[in-house]
Design an enzyme around this catalytic site. Structure first.
Site, PDB file in Angstrom:
ATOM      1  N   LYS A 299     -13.684 -21.740   6.359  1.00 50.65           N
ATOM      2  CA  LYS A 299     -12.818 -22.912   6.275  1.00 50.65           C
ATOM      3  C   LYS A 299     -13.634 -24.198   6.088  1.00 50.65           C
ATOM      4  O   LYS A 299     -13.220 -25.102   5.357  1.00 50.65           O
ATOM      5  CB  LYS A 299     -11.955 -22.995   7.528  1.00 50.65           C
ATOM      6  CG  LYS A 299     -10.966 -21.838   7.645  1.00 50.65           C
ATOM      7  CD  LYS A 299     -10.277 -21.797   8.994  1.00 50.65           C
ATOM      8  CE  LYS A 299      -9.330 -20.614   9.088  1.00 50.65           C
ATOM      9  NZ  LYS A 299      -8.722 -20.469  10.432  1.00 50.65           N
TER      10      LYS A 299
ATOM     11  N   ILE B  21      -0.772 -26.636   9.152  1.00 48.84           N
ATOM     12  CA  ILE B  21      -1.144 -28.049   9.100  1.00 48.84           C
ATOM     13  C   ILE B  21      -1.462 -28.421   7.649  1.00 48.84           C
ATOM     14  O   ILE B  21      -2.333 -27.803   7.039  1.00 48.84           O
ATOM     15  CB  ILE B  21      -2.380 -28.330   9.979  1.00 48.84           C
ATOM     16  CG1 ILE B  21      -2.171 -27.811  11.399  1.00 48.84           C
ATOM     17  CG2 ILE B  21      -2.687 -29.823  10.004  1.00 48.84           C
ATOM     18  CD1 ILE B  21      -3.413 -27.867  12.261  1.00 48.84           C
TER      19      ILE B  21
ATOM     20  N   GLY C 157      -2.840 -10.695  21.473  1.00 46.79           N
ATOM     21  CA  GLY C 157      -2.823 -10.640  20.022  1.00 46.79           C
ATOM     22  C   GLY C 157      -3.483 -11.819  19.344  1.00 46.79           C
ATOM     23  O   GLY C 157      -3.421 -11.954  18.117  1.00 46.79           O
TER      24      GLY C 157
ATOM     25  N   ASP D 125     -15.037 -17.027  10.392  1.00 46.65           N
ATOM     26  CA  ASP D 125     -13.760 -17.572   9.934  1.00 46.65           C
ATOM     27  C   ASP D 125     -13.847 -19.088   9.794  1.00 46.65           C
ATOM     28  O   ASP D 125     -13.439 -19.664   8.778  1.00 46.65           O
ATOM     29  CB  ASP D 125     -12.665 -17.181  10.928  1.00 46.65           C
ATOM     30  CG  ASP D 125     -11.336 -17.826  10.615  1.00 46.65           C
ATOM     31  OD1 ASP D 125     -10.595 -17.275   9.785  1.00 46.65           O
ATOM     32  OD2 ASP D 125     -11.025 -18.883  11.205  1.00 46.65           O
TER      33      ASP D 125
ATOM     34  N   ARG E 289       0.820  -1.203   0.000  1.00 44.67           N
ATOM     35  CA  ARG E 289       0.000   0.000   0.000  1.00 44.67           C
ATOM     36  C   ARG E 289       0.857   1.257   0.000  1.00 44.67           C
ATOM     37  O   ARG E 289       0.484   2.280  -0.544  1.00 44.67           O
ATOM     38  CB  ARG E 289      -0.942   0.011   1.206  1.00 44.67           C
ATOM     39  CG  ARG E 289      -2.056   1.031   1.078  1.00 44.67           C
ATOM     40  CD  ARG E 289      -3.168   0.758   2.044  1.00 44.67           C
ATOM     41  NE  ARG E 289      -2.798   1.073   3.417  1.00 44.67           N
ATOM     42  CZ  ARG E 289      -3.625   0.942   4.447  1.00 44.67           C
ATOM     43  NH1 ARG E 289      -4.846   0.473   4.250  1.00 44.67           N
ATOM     44  NH2 ARG E 289      -3.251   1.254   5.674  1.00 44.67           N
TER      45      ARG E 289
END
Length: 460
Positions: A236, A167, A218, A232, A76
């Site tokens: 998946k 994974i 975090g 989310d 950006r």
């Protein structure tokens, strides 16, 4: 699909160096094994990917004969300080120019979101350039057209990093187990929610305290809704179902519940009854209609028996549990998020794509069939239900009568007195979701029932 807007290029934390060759990602054109790589986006994952490529570039060349040369990196802003070594002139703010550059042989898309990622990926595929992406939202929303475009172009569209971080579950499902009659895939695919539920289980803290802890470390965003409300994990689950059963399942077909309603009392009940509560993504084949597979694809919190391998997956780790007719049960466990694990998956895909490009071949998903996705009302499961009632004679009989009237059989019941109130906790035998929902509706209409605060599916 996701609450937040992630469609823009994010600023990178790399540092542009001068021309010193030591430890730098080299730049070059395809010739004798040289593969030009165009990178779109260099945020958390992008910077980790470029750093890992810088470390592994020479070893990859020695082992494979491929020299992965970064041509351009779209960012950006080119004025920010950056800490991974890149040659001068590699950074650009024009993402499409990276795709269109004749020296770009493979495109690595790490922007996230729908647009401009969709336009850029489609442009690359139409130019017969393989694409590596970690963009679960894009694949769960527009995967059908992207997979078809890659098939038509005869190039790779690889996305190991979109599910499970480091994974290698995508490669497993689309290659190693492509001939396996898989019955069900279920797993913990969101590290944020697993961390929160682990803290609630191990420390006895509330959902809100566990979420605040995850944010301070975090593990959770300031706006955590994409994780805690299951968006989310649903993206998946869409990808998992599509590659497992060879049929397109969009994110809109995935039933979704989050964990924000889980309480400390539910966690305590689960422990006492021999279960752990986990947010699960489940994709299973439940039948066939008109020669088309009938699938059930869903995301929701569930009570998992403590002796099941998924129950012991804690903190921010992910795990996938695969049930096959021939191979039996398989489980894959590891870091499901984070810059380094995700970058490892991206780099692995890049090596595969470069190898395939050299050999003039690609990893095909084949032609995706049509599939029916069953309604959640058709699910059959055991259920955990707790309720608060007025403690007086005849209440338990009235409650049991409601269960019986909807053909829902009670497997176990626990009662705890709370003064003039009582708390009832039930585990049912296997029943249909439709019947259990009807039971809950009628229970809430009983004068003696003050609330029905929790209802969870039990997965065995």
């Amino acid at each position: 699909m996701f609450p937040q807007d992630s469609a823009h290029l994010t600023s990178c934390t790399l540092k542009t160096m001068g021309n010193s060759p030591a430890g730098r990602i080299s730049v070059g054109r395809i010739s004798d094994g040289r593969v030009g790589v165009g990178v779109l986006g260099c945020g958390h994952v992008g910077s980790a990917f470029l750093d890992l490529l810088a470390q592994q570039q020479s070893e990859i060349a020695e082992r494979t004969g491929l020299f992965l040369a970064v041509q351009q990196v779209a960012v950006r802003s080119v004025s920010r300080d950056r800490e991974v070594p890149l040659d001068d002139g590699v950074l650009t703010t024009d993402a499409m120019s990276v795709v269109n550059d004749p020296a770009t042989d493979v495109v690595v898309e790490l922007i996230g979101g729908i647009e401009p990622a969709r336009e850029l990926v489609m442009s690359a595929l139409r130019q017969h350039k393989p694409v590596i992406t970690a963009n679960k939202e894009l694949l769960a929303t527009y995967g059908a057209e992207l997979y078809a475009a890659a098939e038509d172009a005869g190039v790779d569209l690889l996305f190991e990093a979109a599910v499970g971080g480091g994974i290698p579950v995508v490669r497993l499902l689309r290659a190693s187990l492509v001939a396996e009659p898989i019955l069900r895939v279920m797993g913990i695919v969101n590290g944020t929610t697993n961390y929160i539920l682990s803290q609630m289980t191990e420390r006895g803290v509330s959902y809100h305290d566990a979420l605040a802890d995850a944010q301070s470390l975090g593990f959770a965003e300031r706006d955590p809704s994409a994780d805690v409300e299951g968006f989310d994990a649903a993206a998946k689950a869409s990808i998992i179902a599509t590659i497992t059963f060879g049929a397109w399942v969009g994110a809109g077909s995935v039933y979704r519940e989050g964990i924000s309603g889980i309480t400390a009392a539910d966690i305590a009940d689960a422990r006492q009854l021999g279960y752990a509560i986990k947010l699960l993504a489940v994709a299973e084949r439940v039948g066939e209609v008109d020669n088309k597979p009938e699938l059930a694809v869903r995301v929701h919190p569930a009570m998992v028996p403590v002796d099941h391998p998924l129950a012991s997956v804690r903190d921010s780790f992910n795990a996938m549990f695969v049930e096959g007719m021939a191979v039996g049960d398989l489980m894959f466990y590891g870091r499901g998020a984070g810059g380094r694990p995700t970058a490892s998956a991206v780099l692995g895909d890049l090596v595969d794509a470069a190898n395939n490009l050299r050999r003039d071949t690609f990893s095909s998903l084949g032609v995706l069939s049509e599939a029916g996705v069953s309604c959640i009302d058709d699910l059959e499961s055991e259920y955990y239900i707790n309720m608060e009632v007025t403690d007086r004679p005849g209440v338990l009989a009235a409650v049991a009568g409601v269960f019986g009237s909807h053909r829902v059989s009670i497997r176990s019941m626990e009662q705890a007195g709370l003064g003039d109130q009582a708390r009832l906790v039930f585990i049912t035998h296997r029943a249909s979701e439709r019947d259990v929902q009807a039971t809950l509706g009628d229970l809430r209409e009983l004068d003696a029932v003050r609330s029905v605060p929790a209802f969870l599916r039990v997965v065995g």
